[in-house]
Motif scaffolding. Structure first.
Motif, PDB file in Angstrom:
ATOM      1  N   GLY A   3       5.453   1.028  -6.042  1.00  0.00           N
ATOM      2  CA  GLY A   3       4.657   0.307  -7.030  1.00  0.00           C
ATOM      3  C   GLY A   3       3.596   1.191  -7.647  1.00  0.00           C
ATOM      4  O   GLY A   3       3.319   2.291  -7.164  1.00  0.00           O
ATOM      5  N   GLN A   4       3.004   0.701  -8.732  1.00  0.00           N
ATOM      6  CA  GLN A   4       1.951   1.422  -9.436  1.00  0.00           C
ATOM      7  C   GLN A   4       0.801   0.476  -9.767  1.00  0.00           C
ATOM      8  O   GLN A   4       0.987  -0.741  -9.868  1.00  0.00           O
ATOM      9  N   HIS A   5      -0.356   1.074  -9.950  1.00  0.00           N
ATOM     10  CA  HIS A   5      -1.517   0.321 -10.441  1.00  0.00           C
ATOM     11  C   HIS A   5      -2.214   1.187 -11.479  1.00  0.00           C
ATOM     12  O   HIS A   5      -2.577   2.332 -11.192  1.00  0.00           O
ATOM     13  N   SER A  42      -2.979  -4.129  -3.512  1.00  0.00           N
ATOM     14  CA  SER A  42      -2.267  -4.953  -4.493  1.00  0.00           C
ATOM     15  C   SER A  42      -0.825  -4.492  -4.670  1.00  0.00           C
ATOM     16  O   SER A  42       0.062  -5.306  -4.954  1.00  0.00           O
ATOM     17  N   ILE A  43      -0.567  -3.213  -4.502  1.00  0.00           N
ATOM     18  CA  ILE A  43       0.797  -2.687  -4.588  1.00  0.00           C
ATOM     19  C   ILE A  43       1.627  -3.151  -3.392  1.00  0.00           C
ATOM     20  O   ILE A  43       2.797  -3.513  -3.517  1.00  0.00           O
ATOM     21  N   LEU A  44       1.016  -3.173  -2.212  1.00  0.00           N
ATOM     22  CA  LEU A  44       1.721  -3.558  -0.984  1.00  0.00           C
ATOM     23  C   LEU A  44       1.971  -5.060  -0.898  1.00  0.00           C
ATOM     24  O   LEU A  44       2.990  -5.507  -0.338  1.00  0.00           O
ATOM     25  N   SER A  45       1.080  -5.849  -1.440  1.00  0.00           N
ATOM     26  CA  SER A  45       1.093  -7.299  -1.236  1.00  0.00           C
ATOM     27  C   SER A  45       2.413  -7.989  -1.582  1.00  0.00           C
ATOM     28  O   SER A  45       2.896  -8.832  -0.800  1.00  0.00           O
ATOM     29  N   LEU A 103       3.263  -6.675   2.813  1.00  0.00           N
ATOM     30  CA  LEU A 103       2.655  -5.633   3.632  1.00  0.00           C
ATOM     31  C   LEU A 103       1.169  -5.510   3.316  1.00  0.00           C
ATOM     32  O   LEU A 103       0.702  -5.930   2.259  1.00  0.00           O
ATOM     33  N   SER A 104       0.448  -4.914   4.254  1.00  0.00           N
ATOM     34  CA  SER A 104      -0.967  -4.636   4.054  1.00  0.00           C
ATOM     35  C   SER A 104      -1.241  -3.193   4.458  1.00  0.00           C
ATOM     36  O   SER A 104      -0.387  -2.521   5.052  1.00  0.00           O
ATOM     37  N   ILE A 105      -2.431  -2.733   4.163  1.00  0.00           N
ATOM     38  CA  ILE A 105      -2.802  -1.365   4.534  1.00  0.00           C
ATOM     39  C   ILE A 105      -2.708  -1.162   6.043  1.00  0.00           C
ATOM     40  O   ILE A 105      -2.356  -0.082   6.522  1.00  0.00           O
ATOM     41  N   ALA A 106      -2.980  -2.201   6.811  1.00  0.00           N
ATOM     42  CA  ALA A 106      -2.903  -2.106   8.271  1.00  0.00           C
ATOM     43  C   ALA A 106      -1.490  -1.837   8.762  1.00  0.00           C
ATOM     44  O   ALA A 106      -1.294  -1.361   9.893  1.00  0.00           O
TER      45      ALA A 106
END
Length: 350
Positions: A215-217, A257-260, A264-267
């Protein structure tokens, strides 16, 4: 083993001319000190950049000469083609493939102009088929390696069974400008190196890692943060805003926001593989992502050994992580002109 989209191999290459950071500092002093009153203050960046050496497509003395766009771009085409062949052949050999087996080639490069594109120029030398799908990509800058990887993965998933070759190649040293008496130019002279990285991607049973998501932001109203200016002398670097504080303040929510959408999350990320734009950028990323100081050790190692090569640099970091054994989930990240953050999540192959 189930068939999924996988990274099969990764190869890297650098040009033949070594640019020792001490020698680069001396050359910059010769070029700028007598003409630029702020040089001595700005020259501290040669010591603080975290770089020991870099590689260039031309010897260091070449950059001290006045050379216009035509000469610089000719050096780009020659050097980038050589780097393309070197990195691509390494990746194909590691994958046990011939160039004639490649169905799609994605070429990422933003440090020169080549029409016909680099992939066409090397086609007969490397042995591509005449029906290969060529996808040259320009303008992604430092995010190009990660964004190009994502593009290659999407193309591979759209044609099950096809072999996709990604080549990210940059000759950033050709933007060294003796005529530009600016802070951005001094920083670029202390930071940039040349290099290439190539990856083979396909939906297959075997591979180094499974490509999980990407993903991109892009942040609004940030076009001026990073890019190129173009004039008769060639490309000139644009750094209009301090990137480390911007990264520290903005990269975490962007990655979240890319992971969501993938749940997924940063964790959930075991290791970030970040584009090492500079020593201060690495520090900022560790702070923003709540990583311990020194966690991004491979990023610092690549920066020290090669400098900032723009697009390929994050893939050099991934190469070192692969050599040491990938953790369960690795997130490649890079920031580049736009201003954009790009991410790709990789799961270690079972």
């Amino acid at each position: 083993m189930p068939i999924s989209l996988k990274l099969i191999s990764l190869g890297t290459a650098v040009p033949p001319f070594v640019i020792d950071q001490h020698d680069a500092a001396i050359a910059a002093h010769t070029a700028f000190a007598s003409r630029f009153g702020e040089f001595d203050r700005l020259a501290k960046v040669f010591n603080s950049a975290g770089i020991k050496r870099r590689y260039g497509v031309r010897p260091i003395d070449w950059y001290l000469k006045t050379s216009g766009w035509q000469e610089r771009n000719a050096a780009y085409i020659e050097g980038a083609c050589d780097l393309f062949l070197d990195a691509a052949n390494k990746a194909l050999a590691l994958a046990g493939l011939l160039a004639s087996q490649v169905d799609i080639v994605v070429t990422v490069s933003s440090t020169g102009v080549a029409t016909p594109s680099l992939d066409a120029r090397v086609s007969s030398k490397i042995g591509f088929r005449d029906d290969i799908l060529r996808v040259p990509v320009f303008g992604l800058g430092c995010a190009g390696g990660v964004s190009g990887f994502a593009i290659a993965a999407k193309l591979a998933s759209s044609r099950p069974g096809c072999i996709v070759l990604l080549v990210a190649v940059e000759t950033c040293t050709l933007a060294f400008r003796m005529d530009k008496l600016t802070k951005a130019n001094i920083v670029a002279t202390a930071l940039f190196g040349d290099g290439a990285a190539a990856c083979v991607i396909s939906a297959t049973e075997r591979g180094i890692a499974e490509i999980e998501m990407s993903g991109q932001h892009t942040w609004p109203d940030t076009l001026g943060i990073m890019g190129w200016s173009v004039d008769p002398e060639g490309l000139g670097v644009i750094f209009d805003r301090a990137i480390p504080p911007f990264a520290e303040a903005n990269i975490r929510p962007a990655i979240a926001s890319i992971l969501s959408p993938s749940g997924l999350s940063i964790a959930d990320v075991d290791r970030f593989a970040c584009h090492p734009g500079g020593a201060k950028v690495i520090d900022a990323l560790e702070t923003a992502l709540d990583l311990g100081q020194g966690t991004l050790n491979h990023e610092r190692g690549v920066l020290s050994d090669y400098g900032n090569m723009s697009a390929p640099t994050a893939l050099f970091v991934l190469e070192r992580l692969i050599a040491g054994g990938l953790p369960a989930r690795t997130m490649m990240t890079a920031m580049g002109p736009g201003f954009t953050a790009s991410c790709v999540s990789l799961k270690a192959a079972a």
